[in-house]
Design a protein around this motif. Structure first.
Motif, PDB file in Angstrom:
ATOM      1  N   VAL A  30       0.786  -0.866   0.138  1.00 36.25           N
ATOM      2  CA  VAL A  30      -0.102   0.120  -0.120  1.00 36.25           C
ATOM      3  C   VAL A  30       0.651   0.889  -0.150  1.00 36.25           C
ATOM      4  N   VAL A  31       0.476   2.685  -0.629  1.00 32.95           N
ATOM      5  CA  VAL A  31       0.914   3.518  -0.731  1.00 32.95           C
ATOM      6  C   VAL A  31       0.788   4.359   0.203  1.00 32.95           C
ATOM      7  N   ASP A  32       0.776   5.119   1.566  1.00 36.06           N
ATOM      8  CA  ASP A  32       0.469   5.822   2.454  1.00 36.06           C
ATOM      9  C   ASP A  32       0.423   6.925   1.688  1.00 36.06           C
ATOM     10  N   VAL A  33      -0.741   7.206   1.827  1.00 39.49           N
ATOM     11  CA  VAL A  33      -1.371   8.561   1.027  1.00 39.49           C
ATOM     12  C   VAL A  33      -1.476   9.683   2.384  1.00 39.49           C
ATOM     13  N   ARG A  34      -1.705   9.287   3.405  1.00 37.82           N
ATOM     14  CA  ARG A  34      -2.168  10.417   4.678  1.00 37.82           C
ATOM     15  C   ARG A  34      -1.896  11.452   4.625  1.00 37.82           C
ATOM     16  N   ALA A  35      -0.375  11.885   4.180  1.00 35.23           N
ATOM     17  CA  ALA A  35      -0.434  13.115   3.689  1.00 35.23           C
ATOM     18  C   ALA A  35      -0.395  14.064   2.400  1.00 35.23           C
ATOM     19  N   LEU A  36      -0.894  13.380   1.594  1.00 36.79           N
ATOM     20  CA  LEU A  36      -1.110  13.748   0.605  1.00 36.79           C
ATOM     21  C   LEU A  36      -1.844  15.325   0.627  1.00 36.79           C
ATOM     22  N   TYR A  37      -3.155  15.744   0.971  1.00 32.52           N
ATOM     23  CA  TYR A  37      -3.565  17.075   1.206  1.00 32.52           C
ATOM     24  C   TYR A  37      -2.183  18.025   1.588  1.00 32.52           C
ATOM     25  N   ALA A  38      -2.161  17.349   3.040  1.00 34.89           N
ATOM     26  CA  ALA A  38      -0.872  18.358   3.882  1.00 34.89           C
ATOM     27  C   ALA A  38       0.471  18.699   2.847  1.00 34.89           C
ATOM     28  N   LYS A  39       0.561  18.306   1.682  1.00 38.82           N
ATOM     29  CA  LYS A  39       2.363  18.265   1.387  1.00 38.82           C
ATOM     30  C   LYS A  39       1.655  19.064   0.031  1.00 38.82           C
ATOM     31  N   THR A  40       0.583  19.219  -0.651  1.00 38.16           N
ATOM     32  CA  THR A  40       0.450  19.093  -1.734  1.00 38.16           C
ATOM     33  C   THR A  40      -1.444  20.119  -1.977  1.00 38.16           C
ATOM     34  N   GLY A  41      -1.977  19.721  -1.234  1.00 38.32           N
ATOM     35  CA  GLY A  41      -3.342  20.471  -1.001  1.00 38.32           C
ATOM     36  C   GLY A  41      -4.267  20.021  -2.452  1.00 38.32           C
ATOM     37  N   LYS A  42      -3.839  18.669  -1.686  1.00 38.05           N
ATOM     38  CA  LYS A  42      -4.700  17.495  -3.611  1.00 38.05           C
ATOM     39  C   LYS A  42      -5.330  16.351  -2.446  1.00 38.05           C
ATOM     40  N   PHE A  43      -6.807  16.164  -2.495  1.00 39.89           N
ATOM     41  CA  PHE A  43      -7.067  14.152  -2.698  1.00 39.89           C
ATOM     42  C   PHE A  43      -6.741  13.678  -3.640  1.00 39.89           C
ATOM     43  N   THR A  44      -6.552  12.048  -2.783  1.00 44.84           N
ATOM     44  CA  THR A  44      -7.137  11.159  -3.959  1.00 44.84           C
ATOM     45  C   THR A  44      -8.864  11.353  -4.273  1.00 44.84           C
ATOM     46  N   PHE A  45      -8.713  10.451  -5.589  1.00 51.55           N
ATOM     47  CA  PHE A  45     -10.381  10.101  -5.358  1.00 51.55           C
ATOM     48  C   PHE A  45     -10.467   8.202  -6.220  1.00 51.55           C
ATOM     49  N   ASP A  46     -11.387   8.508  -5.051  1.00 51.73           N
ATOM     50  CA  ASP A  46     -11.674   6.772  -5.156  1.00 51.73           C
ATOM     51  C   ASP A  46     -13.087   6.554  -4.403  1.00 51.73           C
ATOM     52  N   PRO A  47     -14.047   6.671  -5.638  1.00 52.06           N
ATOM     53  CA  PRO A  47     -15.110   6.460  -5.812  1.00 52.06           C
ATOM     54  C   PRO A  47     -15.525   4.681  -4.913  1.00 52.06           C
ATOM     55  N   GLY A  48     -15.785   3.873  -4.358  1.00 49.73           N
ATOM     56  CA  GLY A  48     -16.353   2.620  -4.154  1.00 49.73           C
ATOM     57  C   GLY A  48     -15.199   2.167  -3.653  1.00 49.73           C
ATOM     58  N   PHE A  49     -14.453   2.869  -3.428  1.00 53.03           N
ATOM     59  CA  PHE A  49     -12.876   2.136  -2.725  1.00 53.03           C
ATOM     60  C   PHE A  49     -12.586   1.054  -3.779  1.00 53.03           C
ATOM     61  N   MET A  50     -11.780   1.493  -5.323  1.00 51.78           N
ATOM     62  CA  MET A  50     -11.610   0.223  -5.531  1.00 51.78           C
ATOM     63  C   MET A  50      -9.879  -0.235  -5.370  1.00 51.78           C
ATOM     64  N   SER A  51      -9.067   1.335  -4.986  1.00 49.47           N
ATOM     65  CA  SER A  51      -7.210   1.022  -4.871  1.00 49.47           C
ATOM     66  C   SER A  51      -7.508   1.479  -2.889  1.00 49.47           C
ATOM     67  N   THR A  52      -8.336   1.516  -1.682  1.00 50.27           N
ATOM     68  CA  THR A  52      -7.704   2.144  -1.167  1.00 50.27           C
ATOM     69  C   THR A  52      -7.980   1.226  -0.182  1.00 50.27           C
ATOM     70  N   ALA A  53      -6.814   0.908   1.087  1.00 51.23           N
ATOM     71  CA  ALA A  53      -7.274  -0.084   2.267  1.00 51.23           C
ATOM     72  C   ALA A  53      -7.576   1.216   2.645  1.00 51.23           C
ATOM     73  N   SER A  54      -7.954   0.544   3.750  1.00 51.07           N
ATOM     74  CA  SER A  54      -8.978   1.904   4.814  1.00 51.07           C
ATOM     75  C   SER A  54      -7.936   1.974   6.832  1.00 51.07           C
ATOM     76  N   CYS A  55      -7.529   0.555   6.603  1.00 48.39           N
ATOM     77  CA  CYS A  55      -6.768  -0.061   7.891  1.00 48.39           C
ATOM     78  C   CYS A  55      -5.948  -0.455   7.967  1.00 48.39           C
ATOM     79  N   ARG A  56      -4.986  -1.189   9.230  1.00 47.93           N
ATOM     80  CA  ARG A  56      -4.227  -2.728   8.885  1.00 47.93           C
ATOM     81  C   ARG A  56      -4.939  -3.616   9.538  1.00 47.93           C
TER      82      ARG A  56
END
Ligand code: CMC
Length: 432
Positions: A30-56
């Protein structure tokens, strides 16, 4: 800090950023994108969570391409063959198979929690007798927090454990009460001498008028169905339970939310939808016309019990249920059952058809489970309620894992806003 990194570059002038990559014990990184917004001001877009791991999580693992399902590392085939449901519930909750003493203590504790507060039976009377069992189940399970609020401190591990026992023990009682209420028959109190599954069948099919005897083949079939449905990692209903749990809501409220999510025909409601579909097809000779409608997406027609977000191969649970289905039909001397003939013919046609092959659509757990339930005399409207009964174990284990996870935060997705931008209010008289 992770050694592996993913670099994201942008064509809009935003500087590139690195993100840590984590590996699990098995399965995709998994790629940890938690800091994406803080670093770039952008979100990821993933309706239906096709590529998102929500937890360990360390509970359930699925390899959808290979058709593998494991609870706590044990292949589902081995558990279905060798375990009873409560042993699997212990495993899912605690991470290890119990030894003999632990198994006995667990079974005894669950058994002693099966009775429900007497006042709960009056709660049922508020429902219409013809209400859908899932509607009743959502309401009654949600109401449990009004009956068992003595142990609702989610930060106390003992309270969490008591609630887990209560939910696993009382779901069969409540599910059976839902059925009895719809039939206008008296509720049957649980009997402690019976096993978990026998007791459920007794509360469903026993009456005060005559003695009820368990049938080992049918008990084993239900045992297996419950094992196969006990958990399935981060599916829609489990994610619902986790999302509700992330707010600090009590476990009964969270499980009620999970039941509501399970109800839909794309999820747990599919077992009911399969039977309705088979009824509608009616005869083997009508299969080609039905398949044509599905392929043309005529009126949103779908082959219910086929397809899965994760399995792009035969759902391993479907294989096991198909075997159980044959055992049950043989035991009940229903070998030449029209329904199973129709289901098998439909499966064959679909598995050989390019539409289904190209989209990797295979039978899922719900394709055959409904036929087993029907053979057992369980009405179609109860199918999803029994799924909920089984999945309660997985939900509660996932909820406990969430509460104990220091990384977890309240679940709060963001959005890509595409609505109106700021505009000034126009008084009613001036609107066109
Ligand atoms: N019948 C016909 N076409 C289908 C089916 C189906 N059962 N499932 C998927 N497709 C098609 C879909 O129309 C799409 O076609 P196209 O590429 O032409 O647009 C393609 O296959 C990919 O489907 P998708 O909807 O993008 O796949 P998904 O991962 O979002 O959906 C699913 C998975 C389970 C919701 C879906 O396969 C489905 O609705 N199946 C029928 C309901 C069912 O049996 N659900 C039980 C799932 S297992 C138990 C559980 O989770 O509770």
């Amino acid at each position: 800090m992770s050694e592996k990194l993913a670099t994201l570059s942008f064509s809009d002038g935003t500087p590139s950023v690195d993100f840590p990559i984590y590996s699990g014990t098995v399965g995709p990184d998994v790629v940890d994108v938690r800091a994406l917004y803080a670093k770039t001001g952008k979100f990821t877009f993933d309706p239906g969570f096709m590529s998102t791991a929500s937890c360990r999580s360390n509970i359930t693992y699925i390899d959808g391409d290979k058709g593998i399902l494991m609870y706590r590392g044990y292949p589902i085939e081995q558990l279905a063959e060798n375990s009873d449901f409560l042993e699997v519930a212990y495993l899912i909750l605690n991470g290890e198979l119990p030894n003999a003493a632990q198994k006995k203590e667990f079974d005894d504790t669950v058994t002693k929690h099966t009775m429900v507060h007497e006042q709960l039976s009056f709660f049922f009377r508020g429902f219409r007798r013809d209400a859908h069992p899932m509607a009743v189940l959502v309401g009654v399970v949600g109401a449990l927090s009004a009956f068992y609020h003595d142990a609702l401190n989610i930060n106390d591990p003992r309270d969490r454990e008591i609630s887990a026992y209560r939910l696993i023990a009382k779901l069969p009682t409540i599910t059976a009460m839902t059925y009895k209420y719809s039939m206008g028959q008296p509720f049957m109190y649980p009997k402690n001498e019976l096993s978990y599954v026998e007791n459920f069948l007794y509360m469903m099919f026993g009456t005060p008028c005559e003695e009820w005897k368990p049938n080992p083949v049918l008990t084993r079939a239900v045992e297996r169905i419950l094992i196969l449905h006990a958990d399935h990692e981060q599916n829609a209903s489990t994610s619902t339970v986790r999302l509700a749990g992330s707010t600090g809501a009590n476990p009964f409220a969270c499980i009620a939310a999970g039941i509501a999510s399970l109800w839909g025909p794309a999820h747990g409601g599919a077992n009911e939808a399969v039977l309705k579909m088979l009824d509608e097809i009616g005869d083997v000779k009508n299969i080609p016309a039905f398949i044509k409608r599905v392929k043309e997406k005529d009126g949103h027609a779908m082959l219910m019990g086929f397809g899965h977000r994760v399995y792009k191969n035969y759902d391993p649970r479907a294989k096991l249920i198909q075997q159980t289905c044959h055992e049950v039909l043989a035991e009940l001397k229903l070998k030449d059952n029209k329904l199973i003939e129709l289901a098998m013919a439909l499966e064959k046609v679909a598995l050989e058809d390019d539409y289904f092959i190209q989209r990797k659509l295979y039978p899922n757990v719900d394709f055959y489970s409904g036929i087993v339930y029907k053979a057992l005399g369980i009405p179609v409207s109860m199918f999803t309620a029994i799924f909920a009964l089984a999945r309660t174990t997985g939900w509660i284990a996932q909820w406990k894992e969430l509460i104990g996870d220091t990384e977890q935060k309240i679940g709060r997705p963001r959005q890509l806003f595409v609505g109106a931008t700021k505009r000034d209010f126009v008084p009613l008289a001036k609107r066109k």
